[in-house]
Design an enzyme around this catalytic site. Structure first.
Site, PDB file in Angstrom:
ATOM      1  N   HIS A 487      46.712  32.836  43.786  1.00 34.61           N
ATOM      2  CA  HIS A 487      45.888  32.551  42.607  1.00 34.61           C
ATOM      3  C   HIS A 487      46.501  31.444  41.758  1.00 34.61           C
ATOM      4  CE1 HIS A 487      43.173  33.845  39.209  1.00 34.61           C
ATOM      5  NE2 HIS A 487      44.084  33.121  38.577  1.00 34.61           N
ATOM      6  N   GLU A 488      47.771  31.613  41.401  1.00 40.43           N
ATOM      7  CA  GLU A 488      48.414  30.617  40.544  1.00 40.43           C
ATOM      8  C   GLU A 488      48.476  29.251  41.216  1.00 40.43           C
ATOM      9  OE1 GLU A 488      48.868  30.937  37.526  1.00 40.43           O
ATOM     10  OE2 GLU A 488      48.653  33.089  37.369  1.00 40.43           O
ATOM     11  N   HIS A 491      45.470  27.244  40.622  1.00 46.25           N
ATOM     12  CA  HIS A 491      45.485  26.487  39.367  1.00 46.25           C
ATOM     13  C   HIS A 491      46.288  25.199  39.525  1.00 46.25           C
ATOM     14  CE1 HIS A 491      43.423  29.322  36.846  1.00 46.25           C
ATOM     15  NE2 HIS A 491      44.315  30.282  37.023  1.00 46.25           N
ATOM     16  N   HIS A 494      44.148  22.683  41.113  1.00 44.90           N
ATOM     17  CA  HIS A 494      43.147  22.204  40.158  1.00 44.90           C
ATOM     18  C   HIS A 494      43.742  21.084  39.305  1.00 44.90           C
ATOM     19  CE1 HIS A 494      39.570  23.661  37.440  1.00 44.90           C
ATOM     20  NE2 HIS A 494      39.431  22.424  37.855  1.00 44.90           N
ATOM     21  N   GLU A 516      38.985  30.119  35.522  1.00 40.05           N
ATOM     22  CA  GLU A 516      39.542  30.995  36.553  1.00 40.05           C
ATOM     23  C   GLU A 516      38.788  30.919  37.877  1.00 40.05           C
ATOM     24  OE1 GLU A 516      42.336  32.534  36.225  1.00 40.05           O
ATOM     25  OE2 GLU A 516      42.545  32.020  34.108  1.00 40.05           O
ATOM     26  N   TYR A 626      37.554  36.573  32.785  1.00 39.76           N
ATOM     27  CA  TYR A 626      38.072  36.947  34.096  1.00 39.76           C
ATOM     28  C   TYR A 626      37.000  37.596  34.966  1.00 39.76           C
ATOM     29  CZ  TYR A 626      42.749  35.653  32.693  1.00 39.76           C
ATOM     30  OH  TYR A 626      43.842  34.939  32.299  1.00 39.76           O
TER      31      TYR A 626
END
Length: 700
Positions: A487-488, A491, A494, A516, A626
């Site tokens: 998940h991180e 980011h 991105h 998110e 979220y």
């Protein structure tokens, strides 16, 4: 960031979202090979930080002064819009060497200096955002925007919108009230997070009190002189204990301590912040702070958020009732077997333990065996391979990199087809004293065009707290930590893939309830066989995960679906309640929603919101994001990737171009419609969660 099953007692880890796109680097000649455009310094002294903070403020203020002194009739795109854009870029490219060290630097003196710099820069943010003279020049320019490019027009309109949201169209008295209150809000928010970062609470237990925990866990703990174990409240200590320790009194003590972190000081700060934000909203003509912040989000207002959360609650409620009934039966049986008194209820310190039991009883997931297949180095290798293949990138470690701690690594990301370096990222993956305690991505330098027309190199850092390796055993990850990592890192991608004209729209500078979506979408890969095989290998003999273990893990995705998602509804409702009122008793509000929605009482004497960083870190009035964005992320995954191939590079490249490269230069809904070929709907989300959904497509 992990899904809701990862951190039961804590909200989703915080993505660093700073005021006015405060995202950062400081110019210097850097000697490291292959690192020509990353001039970020991590060796600054407290004196350096103070001096450079003043220099940055003076430099940017001079540009604002120049724009503010222009004659109204002389404003132009060059002397106003682009001048402000380049000042913002300078600010965003010089900031985080100053304010990021407070989260990661080993030196307490430097962390303190960084915190002070952050306070000073936050005050400066407020001052610049309240420049009525500059606002008048921007509004004058807005009348002559026919020849502007789409992103230029978007940037100009955004500046006008932000000015109005600061009250620059109102009287001087109101502006001064807003400015004074905004400065106080910034200072209190920084203090709230500093208190949490510096907290070093630990509890001491005997081996008997830690019954149920593996030798590998105990061997990783420090001990006292009399042989007892020191257990901190850091993630690698807290969560395994809460899930595996069968001694309820030990769990009660840990849960109480965890949700009492900085309780007195941070409760006072949070409750003052709620009042201050309500006051500003009132001055600006909004009914509450929630409506103020939501106006520029996809949700638009608090009523829409309430309807959204209520719909989820009604869907989840019957499932939650069944799950609580099952957990209570498990607890009753265990109390009889172990001789504990059965109190007839589920307590906050029971939930993570018995939810873990549910996974073992219903899905037979052997987590002790599973963790052996996820050594950190193997997970990193597999994760890198998947992201590289999917997005058309190549990652290379930068040798002899200039970093803030010896355990930190720096990587360069290249476009595989062209060989062009598109960005760099740091990995800081293990806990240490004074370090940020959650998992998060920090944007450090924006990926946008500079005054010379060339793209600036974006830089980001992923900060996490995975268990350290120790003698005879490498760092091993639980599956939920693999999910956190995925998940991180989403980011991070991105931030790095962004190709915008303005720093204001770079990377994750999108609507809060869309930010998110990209990383949540990528969590799905850790629930599929092929990616899991690529990210796993037994740490001793290199063997692959047996099929039966993988099948059980994948099937367990729907375990505790009702309670996990109800927990997110609780946090969303608490957030909305706190920011829809002029004042609040935060502990009481949290306890009320826990009991009414989750059906589990908050532990008396605790206050989870005193460590709920999102409420002061950019998600105030927006924690619903979220769940909101997960609906979109599931639609993207199941409608495109699952349908056309989860490792399909064509879909991956389209995703990179439409979603990641655009940053905030396009509305989130427009990106979704372009990539999906239609408006988004909720079906995939409910299907993935194993929840009941209507027969008709539920369009958003």
């Amino acid at each position: 960031m992990p899904c809701v099953s990862t951190l039961w007692f804590v909200s989703k880890p915080l993505l660093r979202m700073t005021i006015h796109n405060r995202s950062v680097t400081c110019a210097r000649d850097c000697s490291q090979e292959g690192n020509k455009r990353n001039a970020l310094r991590w060796d600054l002294t407290p004196e350096d930080i103070s001096t450079m903070t003043d220099s940055l403020i003076n430099r940017v203020k001079a540009v604002y002064d120049d724009v503010g002194s222009l004659k109204i009739e002389n404003v132009s795109v060059e002397n106003t819009l682009k001048a402000l854009a380049y000042a913002k870029l300078d600010y965003a490219s010089s900031l985080h060497v100053l304010d990021f060290p407070q989260y990661v630097c080993p030196s307490k003196e430097v962390r303190t200096a960084s915190t002070e710099a952050d306070k000073k820069l936050s005050e400066f943010d407020v001052e610049m955002s309240m420049r009525e003279d500059v606002f008048k020049r921007i509004t004058a320019l807005q009348k002559h925007q026919d020849n502007l490019l789409p992103e230029e027009k978007r940037f100009l309109n955004r500046l006008v919108t932000l000015g109005k949201r600061k009250g620059l169209h109102l009287s001087k008295d109101i502006q001064e009230d807003i400015k004074r209150t905004s400065k106080r809000i910034s200072a209190l928010s920084i203090e709230f997070n500093k208190n949490l970062n510096e907290d070093n609470t630990f509890l001491v237990f005997s081996e008997r009190e830690l019954g149920g925990l593996a030798d590998s866990y105990l061997n990783g703990l420090d001990t006292t002189e009399d042989g007892r174990y020191k257990v901190t409240l850091e993630y690698p200590h807290y969560y395994p204990l809460m899930k595996r320790c069968y001694n309820p009194e030990t769990r009660r003590k840990m849960e109480t301590a965890f949700h009492s972190r900085c309780k007195e000081v941070n409760t006072a700060i949070l409750e003052e912040l709620i009042q201050l934000k309500a006051n500003v909203a009132d001055l600006l003509g909004y009914s509450c702070h929630a409506n103020y912040v939501l106006e520029i989000n996809m949700a638009k207002n608090a009523s829409n958020v309430s309807d959204f959360l209520d719909t989820f609650y009604e869907t989840l409620k019957p499932i939650g009732i069944k799950e609580r009934k099952y957990i209570l039966a498990l607890k009753k049986r265990e109390c009889l077997m172990k001789g504990y008194q059965f109190d007839g209820q589920i307590n906050a310190w029971d939930l993570p333990y018995y939810m873990n039991q549910v996974e073992q009883c219903k899905f037979a997931v052997n987590k002790d065996k599973l963790i052996e297949y996820f050594p950190l180095d193997v997970v990193t290798e597999g994760l890198f391979g998947i992201y590289q293949e999917l997005l058309g990138l190549t990652f290379n470690e930068v040798e002899h990199a200039h970093v803030w701690h010896e355990n930190v690594k720096l990587y360069s990301a290249l476009d595989t087809e062209t060989g062009e370096e598109i960005g760099q990222f740091y990995l800081d993956l293990h806990p240490r004293k004074g370090k940020y305690g959650h998992a998060a991505c920090f944007g450090l330098q924006p990926g946008c065009r500079g005054p010379d027309g060339k793209r600036r190199l974006p830089v980001a850092a992923m900060v996490a707290n995975f268990t350290k390796s120790r003698k005879g055993c490498p760092s091993l990850l639980q599956h939920h930590e693999v999910e956190t990592y995925f998940h991180e890192f989403g980011h991070v991608m991105h931030e790095l893939c962004s190709k915008t004209s303005f720093s204001e729209f770079s990377g994750t500078q999108v609507e809060t309830d869309f930010v998110e979506v990209p990383s949540q979408m990528l969590e799905n890969w850790v629930w599929e066989k092929e990616p899991l095989r690529r990210m796993s290998r037994h740490y001793k003999d290199g063997t692959t995960i047996p099929d039966n273990l993988l099948d059980k893990l994948i099937a367990s995705r729907v375990a505790n679906t009702g309670l996990m998602n109800l927990r997110q509804v609780v946090l969303g409702k608490v957030d909305q309640s706190l920011h829809s009122s002029p004042h609040a008793d935060t502990a009481e509000v949290f306890a009320k929603h826990c009991k009414e929605i989750l059906g589990v009482p908050a532990t008396p004497g605790t206050n989870m919101t005193a460590s709920f960083s999102h409420l002061v870190g950019g998600y105030d009035g927006q924690y619903y994001s979220y769940l909101w964005s997960e609906v979109y992320s599931m639609d993207i995954y199941f409608s495109r990737f699952k349908k056309e191939g989860i490792m399909n590079p064509k879909v991956g490249q389209e995703y990179r171009k439409v979603i990641l490269e655009a940053g905030g230069s396009v509305d989130g809904m427009d990106m979704l419609k372009t990539f999906l070929g239609r408006g988004p709907c909720q079906d995939a989300f409910f299907q993935c969660k194993g929840l009941i959904k209507s027969k008709e497509t539920q369009t958003l």
